[in-house]
Scaffold this motif. Structure first.
Motif, PDB file in Angstrom:
ATOM      1  N   VAL A   1      -5.986  -4.720   6.192  1.00 28.18           N
ATOM      2  CA  VAL A   1      -6.064  -3.200   5.642  1.00 28.18           C
ATOM      3  C   VAL A   1      -5.963  -2.474   7.073  1.00 28.18           C
TER       4      VAL A   1
ATOM      5  N   GLU B   1      -8.524   4.429  -1.549  1.00 22.77           N
ATOM      6  CA  GLU B   1      -6.663   3.906  -2.590  1.00 22.77           C
ATOM      7  C   GLU B   1      -6.986   2.498  -2.481  1.00 22.77           C
TER       8      GLU B   1
ATOM      9  N   ILE C   1      -4.904  -1.340  -3.372  1.00 19.01           N
ATOM     10  CA  ILE C   1      -4.329  -2.164  -2.862  1.00 19.01           C
ATOM     11  C   ILE C   1      -3.963  -3.501  -4.128  1.00 19.01           C
TER      12      ILE C   1
ATOM     13  N   GLY D   1       1.069  -0.664  -0.294  1.00 20.72           N
ATOM     14  CA  GLY D   1      -0.026   0.587   0.103  1.00 20.72           C
ATOM     15  C   GLY D   1       0.564   1.122  -0.225  1.00 20.72           C
TER      16      GLY D   1
END
Length: 738
Positions: A685, A695, A697, A667
């Motif tokens: 996560v 985001e 990943i 990440g």
């Protein structure tokens, strides 16, 4: 598994153990225990409890050892199918024992006996117990432990025994708002002093040999006493190593009693401090050594107790526990269940469901096989009253308790995957316990060492990999790609030769200044790095400059807390720039400008060593390629630079080690971890920031489906990518499948 633990592995690993510490008198009230145990088993679905029965409470008179309350609790556990670990808590000795054996009381550095008393966690008194270097005190405690184990072992619910609550040299942990440094130095009773003298005689053989090592002129062993002031290094190194061996021997004594009487029961032991990111010098515990005597190792983890522990430091402690367990299962044996009481008035932040979820899954990602909260119901008495409970002091359920129950339900659904999962770190961090002693002896503080280790781990954390914390004897067998050697002023020629060999075989080594500054006898070396490293690497330190770590450009500070700045004229930093906020300019492996910490140490380079950093005209960074590997040598404390938030320092470490790593998930701002076997995985996560993060990943391409284990929502995986949106300090867990 350790040799002593043969035959236990199958039982330890057949389920994931999850529960609470249930009983420390008078909590919970006796009339409510059946109801609360049934709630633990049926409402929350937990499968284990720990019991904290102090000796002082259960044997108030020599002829009156009454374990009735424990039998009542265990009878209920037998009935409802709840496992239990009763504790051999002999650190709270009965008052009659202190009167009977006054010579066995702990004695501090001022020669004052530590009379038995109550404290924050021992409201019924008897703390800190007796010094078991006295044989008669040991015999008294052994008689109680034998009766304790014999009476309780036949309960079907007794899965094993907790040998020592937070194993450490007992009086060291501060339990007073008004303590002086002398209150942390133990033990000066005659038995411990004589035992120390005998240990020295065995180590050195002759008084002349000790005099040569310590630079003294003793005429007999009886003249030697443990160090009582900020003095010289040899006696500190020997005495605190002696204490570590003493604690290990006391652990073996307790373990031997239980194994004799209850050979089919498991032994649990856990630490209160996790060096090298926690202080270790005075605690007297070599975790790797004491863990060899038990079946399950663990630690006390209270991220929101006294202050906000960073998520990366919490993760580091988990990696340390796994490393110290050295092959046996490890547990989060005391995980914070509620807000912590600090002084009786002050308390830490509220524990919220998001914290429970984060702590649980980081523990599992690190390889933990059990979680036990401290504690079930908020404490009733003492300075901790009102704190720590997973449920409220009234017994009312809290959102955090509901979260714990929900998380355990999910853990059980994926139990086989979690139980067979074994982390495979690619980075090793060297920790020599003598460094903690030496740093403490130098400065009455371990901060330089702690901050260096925490800083390097912060970089590793952000690279989405785990780390093994390794001891010097582990180095020859390492299969890791990177070996980081944080602040390491104690010389160990055997491990230094192994570090050199690790690099020559193709590893990357990162070290910082003062490597081997002091030899094992506490004498400064003439060449640094010591041994053959300076010649082998072509790097030799010149005289180091002590720099101001404060953000203030100048100022005076006392040597010890509590002393005014006039003490010995105080220590005033020079005003020249290099001593105040000095910056180091790196040209390789990337251009970077890094704030120096603790020292700026010029380096002399020769042979194939090449400069990579300068500070005000001095070379302070070198790199040498030896064999198939590379050594980076920093003339400052880069780990501290990272600890203090230096982004350029993190980028520098990234540039060195990131190309060598192959994390299964990666990440940017989110921190993913993968719990995986050859068929499926759990993707954990974490968003450690205080704002929402969105985001994408990257996950291994073999996975096609992602299901949120809490909401059951499906997320798409496209070309190995999964898009996520996590709120502040939030944790998401996905089941990945083909």
């Amino acid at each position: 598994m350790n040799a002593n633990n043969s035959g236990q592995e199958e039982r330890v690993l057949e389920v994931f153990y999850y529960g609470v510490e249930f009983h420390r008198p008078p909590n919970p009230p006796r009339s409510e225990r059946r109801k609360e145990l049934q709630r633990i088993k049926n409402e929350f679905g937990f499968n284990i409890i720990r019991l904290y029965p102090g000796w002082a409470y259960y044997q108030p008179a020599p002829e009156n050892c009454d374990l009735t309350e424990l039998h009542e609790i265990l009878d209920i556990c037998d009935e409802i199918g709840l496992s239990a670990f009763p504790g051999l808590q002999i650190e709270e000795a009965p008052y009659w024992a202190g009167k009977m054996l006054p010579h066995a009381l702990y004695v501090n550095a001022r020669g004052e006996p530590y009379t038995l008393r109550s404290r924050c966690a021992s409201q019924y008194g008897g703390w800190p117990g007796l010094c078991y270097d006295n044989e008669d005190a040991r015999e008294l405690a052994e008689h109680y432990m034998r009766q304790f184990v014999t009476e309780l072992k036949d309960h079907p619910s007794v899965m094993g025994f907790d040998l020592w609550n937070e194993v450490h040299f007992t009086p060291v942990v501060g339990n007073s708002l008004w303590f002086n440094p002398d209150d942390c130095l133990y033990c000066f009773c005659q038995a411990t002093v004589r035992k120390f003298q005998a240990w020295l005689e065995q180590k050195y053989g002759t008084i002349d040999a000790l005099n040569g090592a310590w630079v003294r002129r003793y005429t007999c062993w009886e003249e030697i006493i443990p160090p009582q002031i900020h003095a010289t290094y040899p006696d500190w190194l020997d005495y605190l190593n002696f204490i570590r061996k003493d604690v290990t021997e006391l652990t073996a004594w307790r373990a031997g009693i239980v194994r004799e009487l209850a050979p089919n029961k498991l032994l649990l032991l856990h630490a209160c401090s996790m060096p090298p990111v926690d202080p270790g010098a005075l605690f007297g515990t070599n975790s790797r050594d004491v863990a060899k005597h038990v079946d399950v190792w663990g630690g006390s983890l209270f991220p929101l107790w006294f202050s906000m522990c960073s998520v990366s430091t919490f993760a580091a402690k988990l990696d340390i526990l796994r490393s110290d367990a050295d092959g046996i299962p490890f547990w989060a044996a005391e995980l914070q269940g509620g807000p912590g009481q600090v002084t009786g008035l002050k308390r830490g932040p509220m524990v919220e469901p998001k914290h429970i979820r984060l702590w649980n899954w980081l523990a599992i990602a690190a390889g933990a096989k059990g979680i036990v909260y401290w504690q079930y119901r908020a404490e009733m008495a003492g300075l901790e009253a009102g704190g720590a409970g997973l449920v409220r002091r009234s017994g009312e359920t809290t959102p955090r308790a509901e979260e714990a129950a929900k998380t355990f339900e999910i853990i059980q659904k994926h139990e086989k995957l979690i139980e067979t999962y074994t982390p495979k770190p690619e980075v090793a961090i060297l920790y020599d316990q003598d460094n903690a002693i030496l740093t403490f002896a130098m400065d009455a503080d371990e901060r330089v060492s702690l901050e260096s280790h925490r800083g390097y781990y912060e970089a590793i954390w952000r690279l989405d990999t785990l780390a093994d914390f390794v001891m010097p004897h582990d180095i020859p067998s390492l299969q890791h790609k990177v070996l980081i050697v944080p602040w390491h002023p104690i010389e160990c020629r055997q491990s230094f030769a192994a570090i050199d060999a690790f690099a020559r075989k193709g590893g990357v080594v990162i070290v910082e200044n003062a490597l081997g500054l002091i030899d094992p006898n506490g004498i400064i070396n003439s060449t640094i790095p010591s041994g053959s490293l300076a010649e082998s690497w072509g790097i030799e330190e010149e005289e180091g400059l002590y720099v101001n770590n404060s953000d203030e450009p100048t100022g005076a500070t006392g040597f010890l807390p509590g002393f005014s700045v006039s003490y010995l004229g105080a220590y005033r930093m020079p005003t020249e720039g290099i001593y105040n906020g000095a910056y180091i300019e790196f040209n390789s492996p990337i251009p970077a400008r890094v704030r120096a910490r603790t020292f700026v140490t010029p380096l002399g380079l020769s042979g194939s060593a090449e400069p990579v950093a300068v500070c005000e005209g001095h070379i302070v960074g070198g790199r040498v390629r030896i064999g198939a590997g590379t050594v980076y040598y920093f003339g400052t404390n880069i780990g501290q630079s990272i600890y203090y938030g230096d982004i350029e320092a993190i980028k520098l470490i990234f540039a060195i080690i990131d190309p060598l790593l192959s994390p299964r998930v990666r990440g940017e701002r989110l921190r993913p971890r993968l719990i995986e076997d050859d068929r499926e995985a759990l993707l954990v996560v974490v968003n450690e920031s205080r704002e929402r993060v969105e985001e994408t990943i990257k996950v291994p391409r073999r996975y096609e489906r992602a299901r949120n284990v809490y909401s059951a929502d499906e997320s798409s995986i496209r070309k190995g990518l999964i898009a996520l949106s996590l709120g502040p300090v939030d944790t998401a867990v996905f089941h990945l499948s083909k």
